[in-house]
Design an enzyme around this catalytic site. Structure first.
Site, short mmCIF file in Angstrom:
data_model
loop_
_atom_site.label_atom_id
_atom_site.label_comp_id
_atom_site.label_asym_id
_atom_site.label_seq_id
_atom_site.Cartn_x
_atom_site.Cartn_y
_atom_site.Cartn_z
N ASN A 180 0.81 -1.22 0.00
CA ASN A 180 0.00 0.00 0.00
C ASN A 180 0.84 1.27 0.00
O ASN A 180 0.29 2.38 -0.02
CB ASN A 180 -0.96 0.02 1.20
CG ASN A 180 -0.24 0.05 2.54
OD1 ASN A 180 0.97 -0.16 2.62
ND2 ASN A 180 -0.97 0.29 3.60
N LYS A 181 2.17 1.13 0.00
CA LYS A 181 3.04 2.29 0.02
C LYS A 181 3.20 2.88 -1.39
O LYS A 181 2.72 2.34 -2.38
CB LYS A 181 4.41 1.90 0.58
CG LYS A 181 4.40 1.44 2.03
CD LYS A 181 3.98 2.55 2.97
CE LYS A 181 4.34 2.28 4.42
NZ LYS A 181 3.75 1.08 5.00
N GLN A 182 3.93 3.99 -1.46
CA GLN A 182 4.14 4.68 -2.74
C GLN A 182 4.80 3.74 -3.75
O GLN A 182 4.40 3.71 -4.92
CB GLN A 182 4.99 5.93 -2.54
CG GLN A 182 4.30 7.03 -1.74
CD GLN A 182 4.52 6.93 -0.25
OE1 GLN A 182 4.82 5.86 0.29
NE2 GLN A 182 4.37 8.06 0.45
#
Length: 379
Positions: A180-182
């Site tokens: 879910n991170k960049q």
């Protein structure tokens, strides 16, 4: 329409990078590792990157590399993912919580000095949801009291405070690459630092305490298997090449939510301070207005789920997690701003390739839910 809470962006170049590693002779500790580390050091504008298997591992290695030990205290925030405090407990260091600002959700620098004691050794700042903490003010306080500054930048890859990149403040910073991170490596993290000594210690400890000589069965210190594979590093390097585009797309998505919600007085959006010279959005979190309760928030999350929209409360206060209550005796009311914010926050679906029509559906369902709840609880 079903809208997920998060979704990673994997393109053909990512798939090709992984395939090349699978066809090579090095699945771990190969050439993709230093390549990824150099890219991350460049992002943080520091000398060293030490890639590991999670952001939690990165934080733990920073704590150990600074020599923090039982009896020491570190000032930090209770409004965060639990790893930012657990990394201290791994070494029997006590987290000392300081309440947050109600608008940015980051630690309130004006409250830090009062929490410092003769046992305090560091301040651990967290960049909540991608917004940098007020890092110059926190760094100044740390220097005044001869403390180390640790930056948990696991949510803020590429963000800047007053023109200086997150991760590059203080003794060391940590990044993380969960899906879910960049950018994602599946699972992964990295220590970023200007210090040669911290980098060398972290490289050794992530690899079972082996020394710089590379002798496989010689171990100079206590270490861990915190290694990250070349497969993950190849994916991370491929994604890093798109980081500027990713940050831009996520910023546009956040802007669309802001526009869609501007006529909803029941919803408060996160304040982004003017000194944030680059915002790298991790999640998009709204807060319900003060007249709403935790029960209202939880009902609304259920309403959204019933209409195909995934959402989550973000975050649960660390000091009210069952383990922390048992260990330290915390109770409701200890950090009232954190508790007030936490009871009303909702993370809406947010990811790099979210489509405008998906966001429109999310906000329409949210507004319908708010109106329905208001009718249900009306006297």
């Amino acid at each position: 329409m079903n809208v997920p809470l998060s979704s990673q962006w994997i393109d053909a170049s990512d798939e090709q990078a992984i395939l090349e590693v699978l066809r090579s002779d090095h699945l771990s500790l190969g050439p993709r590792l230093p390549e990824f580390e150099e890219g991350l050091a460049h992002v943080a504008e520091v000398a060293h990157g030490v890639a590991v298997n999670s952001g939690t591992s990165a934080l733990h290695l920073i704590v150990r590399s600074l020599g923090l030990k039982e009896g020491d205290e570190v000032v930090t925030t209770p409004f965060s993912f639990i790893a930012s405090s657990n990394c201290l407990l791994f070494e029997r260091v006590k987290p000392v919580f300081v309440d947050i600002r109600p608008d940015t959700y980051n630690i309130d620098p004006t409250r830090i000095a009062a929490a410092i004691t003769k046992r305090t050794k560091a301040v651990l700042a967290v960049d909540a949801f991608g917004q940098p903490a007020e890092l110059d003010a926190i760094e100044s306080i740390a220097r005044q009291h001869n403390l180390q500054l640790i930056e948990d930048s696991c949510e803020s890859l590429g963000s800047e405070w007053k023109g200086r990149r997150c991760g590059g403040w203080g003794a060391a910073g940590a990044f993380a690459f969960y899906p879910n991170k960049q950018i994602t490596t599946g699972e992964g993290g990295c220590v970023v630092t200007q210090s040669d000594d911290i980098a060398a210690l972290c490289r050794s400890m992530r690899n079972q305490g082996r020394g710089e000589t590379g002798e496989w069965l010689e171990h100079e210190r206590l270490g861990y298997n915190y290694r990250i594979s070349d497969i993950s590093c190849a994916l991370g390097t491929s994604q890093l090449r798109r980081l500027d585009n990713i940050i831009e797309l996520r910023g546009e998505a956040a802007g669309r939510y802001n526009a869609l919600l501007k006529d909803a007085p029941e919803v408060i959006t996160q304040t982004i301070l003017p000194d944030v010279t680059r915002m790298s959005w991790f999640v998009y979190v709204i807060r319900l207005a003060d007249q709403f309760t935790r029960a209202d928030r939880d009902w609304l999350i259920g309403w959204l789920a019933d209409h195909g929209i995934q959402s989550r409360p973000y975050f649960t206060p660390i000091h009210l997690q069952p383990f922390y209550v048992r260990k330290f005796g915390y109770k409701p009311g200890d950090f009232p701003i954190t508790e007030h914010v936490s009871a009303r926050t909702i993370a809406l679906p947010f990811f790099t390739m979210i489509r405008p029509e998906q966001q429109q559906e999310v906000v329409a369902s949210l507004k319908d839910g708010l109106a329905t709840r208001a009718r249900e609880v009306a006297p």
